[in-house]
Design a protein around this motif. Sequence first.
Motif, PDB file in Angstrom:
ATOM      1  N   TRP A 182       9.561   7.113   1.541  1.00 48.92           N
ATOM      2  CA  TRP A 182      10.531   6.122   1.085  1.00 48.92           C
ATOM      3  C   TRP A 182      10.307   4.804   1.820  1.00 48.92           C
ATOM      4  N   SER A 183      10.905   3.798   1.315  1.00 53.10           N
ATOM      5  CA  SER A 183      10.836   2.483   1.933  1.00 53.10           C
ATOM      6  C   SER A 183      12.099   1.739   1.526  1.00 53.10           C
ATOM      7  N   ARG A 184      12.247   0.513   1.972  1.00 55.96           N
ATOM      8  CA  ARG A 184      13.483  -0.201   1.681  1.00 55.96           C
ATOM      9  C   ARG A 184      13.173  -1.589   1.114  1.00 55.96           C
TER      10      ARG A 184
ATOM     11  N   ALA B 221       0.687   5.187   0.815  1.00 55.92           N
ATOM     12  CA  ALA B 221      -0.190   6.172   1.455  1.00 55.92           C
ATOM     13  C   ALA B 221       0.684   7.280   2.011  1.00 55.92           C
ATOM     14  N   ARG B 222       0.114   8.499   2.068  1.00 56.37           N
ATOM     15  CA  ARG B 222       0.915   9.620   2.544  1.00 56.37           C
ATOM     16  C   ARG B 222       1.392   9.337   3.966  1.00 56.37           C
ATOM     17  N   TYR B 223       2.655   9.284   4.306  1.00 54.85           N
ATOM     18  CA  TYR B 223       3.799   9.369   3.411  1.00 54.85           C
ATOM     19  C   TYR B 223       4.676   8.155   3.659  1.00 54.85           C
TER      20      TYR B 223
ATOM     21  N   PHE C 185       5.363   2.309  13.653  1.00 51.92           N
ATOM     22  CA  PHE C 185       6.665   2.210  12.984  1.00 51.92           C
ATOM     23  C   PHE C 185       7.590   3.336  13.454  1.00 51.92           C
TER      24      PHE C 185
ATOM     25  N   ARG D  89       1.393   3.260  10.885  1.00 46.16           N
ATOM     26  CA  ARG D  89       2.191   4.459  10.605  1.00 46.16           C
ATOM     27  C   ARG D  89       2.929   4.942  11.855  1.00 46.16           C
TER      28      ARG D  89
ATOM     29  N   VAL E 283       0.860  -1.189   0.000  1.00 48.90           N
ATOM     30  CA  VAL E 283       0.000   0.000   0.000  1.00 48.90           C
ATOM     31  C   VAL E 283       0.893   1.235   0.000  1.00 48.90           C
TER      32      VAL E 283
ATOM     33  N   PHE F 210       3.843   0.617   2.628  1.00 45.96           N
ATOM     34  CA  PHE F 210       3.612  -0.395   3.662  1.00 45.96           C
ATOM     35  C   PHE F 210       3.551  -1.769   3.015  1.00 45.96           C
TER      36      PHE F 210
ATOM     37  N   PHE G 189      15.550   5.972   8.765  1.00 41.26           N
ATOM     38  CA  PHE G 189      14.291   5.942   8.003  1.00 41.26           C
ATOM     39  C   PHE G 189      13.162   6.648   8.737  1.00 41.26           C
TER      40      PHE G 189
ATOM     41  N   HIS H 146       7.080  -1.263   5.413  1.00 40.51           N
ATOM     42  CA  HIS H 146       8.205  -0.339   5.275  1.00 40.51           C
ATOM     43  C   HIS H 146       9.469  -1.038   4.795  1.00 40.51           C
TER      44      HIS H 146
ATOM     45  N   TYR I 251       9.857  12.675   1.842  1.00 47.14           N
ATOM     46  CA  TYR I 251      10.225  11.699   2.864  1.00 47.14           C
ATOM     47  C   TYR I 251       9.471  10.387   2.702  1.00 47.14           C
TER      48      TYR I 251
ATOM     49  N   PRO J  51      10.862   9.774   8.972  1.00 48.91           N
ATOM     50  CA  PRO J  51      10.427  10.997   8.290  1.00 48.91           C
ATOM     51  C   PRO J  51      10.225  12.111   9.315  1.00 48.91           C
TER      52      PRO J  51
END
Lengths: 170, 263
Positions: free
Chosen positions: A151-153, A76-78, B211, B208, A74, A81, B159, A83, A149, B161
Amino acid sequence: MHVDGTEKKWVILSFMMAFAMMGILAAYAINKNIHPPSNVETIDSTTLHLSEEFNEDNLGIEKENDGSYRVTMVAARYGFFPHDLKVPVGQPIKFRIASADVLHGVHTANTNMNTMVVPGYISEVNTTFPKVGRFPMYCNEYCGLGHDYMWSRLNVVSMEDFEKSLKEAD
Amino acid sequence: MQKTLNNQLKTIIALFGVLALVVVGISSANAEPSSNVAWTSETRNLLKNADIANGEKIANKCGSCHGEDGTDATPIEEEDTPFLAGQIAHATYKQIIDYQDKKRDDKMMLKKVKSLSKQDVADVSAFYATQALPMPSVDAAKVTPEAIRLVTRGDGDRFLPPCAGCHGLNGEGSIVDVPALAGQNTSYFITTMTAYKDEDRENDIYSRMRFIASILTEKEIEELADYYASTGTGTELLMVESDEEEVSPVEPEEPKAPAEPSS
């Protein structure tokens, strides 16, 4: 209407250049089999977290019956998911990505993974990652103040490490 | 005899079958959303057409804990009841519905809100949104550069934000349901972030906040609590980044002395 000879030459040259570039793009797309995403599948973005497939507990990587892998994600701001995503190297993987709010893009640096995630639709990307490594995943469609900002990995690991991490997760 | 044995065997197999179905049922039931609130046009319209006067009447019953205007009158160090004044209506709405749905576990709050209709919840949420944000309760001088950095820049190495990306530079929150943090009391802020960190609170859609809180240290949570408690009504943009790498609070400009008349 009088058009100066020099001006006329430049107008013709400009049109020729534009048509030449269109021709190159078309030839390249046909030759490399590049096409817009063919999957057209709709989903209600406002109730995404209540759906079966994009429920929080069902996100991540799953092995399909044919031995390939499916990643459900998914945007979604920001953030994306999950992560932190671990996938096996050299295996066919189908990404299914949906947006919970606005337009997003998923770009994984140094790979060919790049798609737009339009709210209301499920984006599908089929790919194989040939190299082991850790790759950042960015949003490449401006989605709001926190876009920078988002981002994910993506961790591409050997099959052995992947199996091991699955066992540890269980 | 053989027939009886067969029947018993069939009964045992059938029982195992039922047991398997129950197990499958339980495991699929685990895939529950963190919140049942969805921002459909129907829900948004409840808030858009909210009756503020009715919301005020309902809010009067909340005054003993949250204060008449949504700010708790008791000293903040002793109380971790949140300030509601100036809160984004959608954020308040979501939390109350989550209490009703037991997505946010608090027996006292469940008792207080269970009889409210969805329209009542929208009305009271909209009422609190019409109030001014609380006044700052922490001196800006107490705010650390580390907190400013986390709010404005985050921490790319971890990581993380920046908080401002969603909650705004002044902690004003944003629609749809990103809560305002400006002026929030420190003890409530710390309790909430710790609950996310320890996964005692799980009603944040797609983890969110769980995390982010899992990455923050306890010290950082406390510093962020001070940052947000130092903002609120009457404060402008509290902190800005200088051109240099170092981040510092804004110093009020010294009034310039009038130039000496030249003789």
